[in-house]
Design a protein around this motif. Structure first.
Motif, PDB file in Angstrom:
ATOM      1  N   PHE A 271       0.839  -1.203   0.000  1.00  0.00           N
ATOM      2  CA  PHE A 271       0.000   0.000   0.000  1.00  0.00           C
ATOM      3  C   PHE A 271       0.874   1.252   0.000  1.00  0.00           C
ATOM      4  CE2 PHE A 271      -2.022   3.478   2.308  1.00  0.00           C
ATOM      5  CZ  PHE A 271      -3.208   3.625   1.595  1.00  0.00           C
ATOM      6  N   ILE A 272       1.911   1.251   0.839  1.00  0.00           N
ATOM      7  CA  ILE A 272       2.815   2.404   0.897  1.00  0.00           C
ATOM      8  C   ILE A 272       3.616   2.504  -0.391  1.00  0.00           C
ATOM      9  CG2 ILE A 272       4.671   3.492   2.211  1.00  0.00           C
ATOM     10  CD1 ILE A 272       3.739   1.964   4.659  1.00  0.00           C
ATOM     11  N   MET A 273       3.994   1.362  -0.958  1.00  0.00           N
ATOM     12  CA  MET A 273       4.719   1.372  -2.236  1.00  0.00           C
ATOM     13  C   MET A 273       3.867   1.996  -3.338  1.00  0.00           C
ATOM     14  SD  MET A 273       6.463  -2.414  -2.110  1.00  0.00           S
ATOM     15  CE  MET A 273       7.695  -2.830  -0.873  1.00  0.00           C
ATOM     16  N   GLY A 274       2.588   1.605  -3.400  1.00  0.00           N
ATOM     17  CA  GLY A 274       1.695   2.172  -4.400  1.00  0.00           C
ATOM     18  C   GLY A 274       1.507   3.661  -4.209  1.00  0.00           C
ATOM     19  N   LEU A 275       1.363   4.081  -2.967  1.00  0.00           N
ATOM     20  CA  LEU A 275       1.204   5.507  -2.668  1.00  0.00           C
ATOM     21  C   LEU A 275       2.465   6.280  -3.033  1.00  0.00           C
ATOM     22  CD1 LEU A 275      -0.646   7.645  -1.456  1.00  0.00           C
ATOM     23  CD2 LEU A 275       0.276   7.091   0.800  1.00  0.00           C
ATOM     24  N   ALA A 276       3.636   5.723  -2.680  1.00  0.00           N
ATOM     25  CA  ALA A 276       4.901   6.373  -3.023  1.00  0.00           C
ATOM     26  C   ALA A 276       5.067   6.472  -4.535  1.00  0.00           C
ATOM     27  CB  ALA A 276       6.070   5.600  -2.406  1.00  0.00           C
ATOM     28  N   ALA A 277       4.633   5.433  -5.264  1.00  0.00           N
ATOM     29  CA  ALA A 277       4.729   5.451  -6.726  1.00  0.00           C
ATOM     30  C   ALA A 277       3.871   6.572  -7.316  1.00  0.00           C
ATOM     31  CB  ALA A 277       4.301   4.105  -7.296  1.00  0.00           C
ATOM     32  N   SER A 278       2.667   6.767  -6.771  1.00  0.00           N
ATOM     33  CA  SER A 278       1.803   7.830  -7.275  1.00  0.00           C
ATOM     34  C   SER A 278       2.394   9.208  -6.980  1.00  0.00           C
ATOM     35  CB  SER A 278       0.408   7.709  -6.647  1.00  0.00           C
ATOM     36  OG  SER A 278       0.445   8.019  -5.271  1.00  0.00           O
ATOM     37  N   MET A 279       3.092   9.332  -5.843  1.00  0.00           N
ATOM     38  CA  MET A 279       3.739  10.600  -5.512  1.00  0.00           C
ATOM     39  C   MET A 279       4.951  10.852  -6.398  1.00  0.00           C
ATOM     40  SD  MET A 279       3.406  10.606  -1.327  1.00  0.00           S
ATOM     41  CE  MET A 279       3.687  12.375  -1.167  1.00  0.00           C
ATOM     42  N   GLU A 280       5.670   9.797  -6.744  1.00  0.00           N
ATOM     43  CA  GLU A 280       6.793   9.947  -7.676  1.00  0.00           C
ATOM     44  C   GLU A 280       6.278  10.378  -9.052  1.00  0.00           C
ATOM     45  OE1 GLU A 280       9.806  10.058  -7.002  1.00  0.00           O
ATOM     46  OE2 GLU A 280      10.150   8.925  -5.172  1.00  0.00           O
ATOM     47  N   LYS A 281       5.146   9.852  -9.446  1.00  0.00           N
ATOM     48  CA  LYS A 281       4.537  10.260 -10.707  1.00  0.00           C
ATOM     49  C   LYS A 281       4.191  11.744 -10.692  1.00  0.00           C
ATOM     50  CE  LYS A 281       0.515   9.392 -13.686  1.00  0.00           C
ATOM     51  NZ  LYS A 281      -0.736   8.600 -13.841  1.00  0.00           N
ATOM     52  N   GLN A 282       3.589  12.178  -9.593  1.00  0.00           N
ATOM     53  CA  GLN A 282       3.230  13.593  -9.459  1.00  0.00           C
ATOM     54  C   GLN A 282       4.484  14.471  -9.452  1.00  0.00           C
ATOM     55  OE1 GLN A 282       0.192  14.724  -9.500  1.00  0.00           O
ATOM     56  NE2 GLN A 282       0.597  16.891  -9.066  1.00  0.00           N
TER      57      GLN A 282
END
Length: 273
Positions: free
Chosen positions: A77-88
């Motif tokens: 879950f944290i990995m997915g959230l971090a990935a979305s923040m890296e995208k942003q």
């Protein structure tokens, strides 16, 4: 499924890759970083996908080798959230990159508490209870049943947790930035992260001295009681702050580890603690 409805084929592929890579979270554990290398390994495909500049990729890799420790099924879950923040971050020039690690630090403690309580404290006990009963009855399927009862829920949470984290991040992070709440969120996440580190220090760094003074067979001074009256945990806190100071001075973590071990042996031999 609703979690994957708005995701592209490439994003779904990357999230499935994150699921498989998250298995290695604690494949290489160090006292200073715990699962940092495994977390970074899971983030590499995202970093290569979002960043074309070599310098940006290096900065992202360094960002994700910071301390990370949580229950494995909750990590995706944290990995997915971090990935979305890296995208942003790759799309917005004014993105605060410090918010990425702040969010990670604030989530890994609470999610570890939930994950450990459910998977280790409840599900494992239930699975073991059922399996032990089957084993006592002579059923050779007992170990397989134990593994299935424990692992099926764990793997489902780990698989869909990545999709949930990425979807929530993609949906809400841009809105948070537009509303100006990201600075408040980052500050709050940093405070929660510091509270978690403080709690870990209190629980994991322990020092109780046995030094005391007696007169006429009666104890007149116990140093530990006196220290507790001044500040409970003052020695562990001082040692932690000293190590933090030495780390800021670029002292190797290996030297600090061996130094603390040596100090522990010395004060034990001297009868100080």
């Amino acid at each position: 499924m609703k979690l994957t409805h708005d995701l592209s084929k490439d994003e779904k592929k990357l999230l499935r890759g994150t699921f498989w890579r998250s298995i290695t979270l604690y494949a290489a554990v160090s006292p200073a970083k715990q699962g940092a290398s495994g977390f970074c390994y899971a983030m590499i495909p995202w970093i290569e996908r979002f960043y074309k500049n070599e310098q940006d990729r290096r900065a992202a890799l360094v960002r994700h080798v910071s301390y990370f420790n949580t229950t494995v099924p909750m990590s995706s879950f944290i990995m997915g959230l971090a990935a979305s923040m890296e995208k942003q971050n790759s799309q917005s020039e004014d993105f605060d990159v410090n918010s990425i690690n702040a969010i990670k630090s604030s989530l890994m403690g609470p999610l570890a508490g939930i994950g450990d309580s459910f998977f280790w404290g409840v599900l494992r006990v239930v699975a073991a209870g059922i399996a032990v009963g089957m084993a006592q009855a002579g059923n050779i399927m007992a170990p397989i049943v134990f593994l299935l009862i424990f692992n099926i829920p764990a793997q489902l949470v780990r698989y869909y947790g990545g999709f949930l984290g990425y979807t929530l991040g993609s949906t809400y992070i841009s809105k948070v930035y537009e509303s100006g709440l990201i600075h408040i969120l980052t500050k709050a996440a940093s405070i929660v992260g510091l509270m978690m580190v403080g709690g870990m220090t209190y629980q994991l760094v322990v020092f109780k001295t046995t030094i005391s003074m007696s007169m006429g067979g009666t104890s007149v001074l116990k140093l530990q009681d006196m220290l507790d009256q001044i500040f409970i945990g003052i020695i562990p806190l001082s040692l932690t702050l000293l190590c933090y100071y030495l780390l800021s001075k670029k002292i190797s973590i290996n030297y600090l580890i061996f130094g603390v071990i040596g100090l522990g042996i010395l004060i034990s031999l001297l009868g100080i603690a």
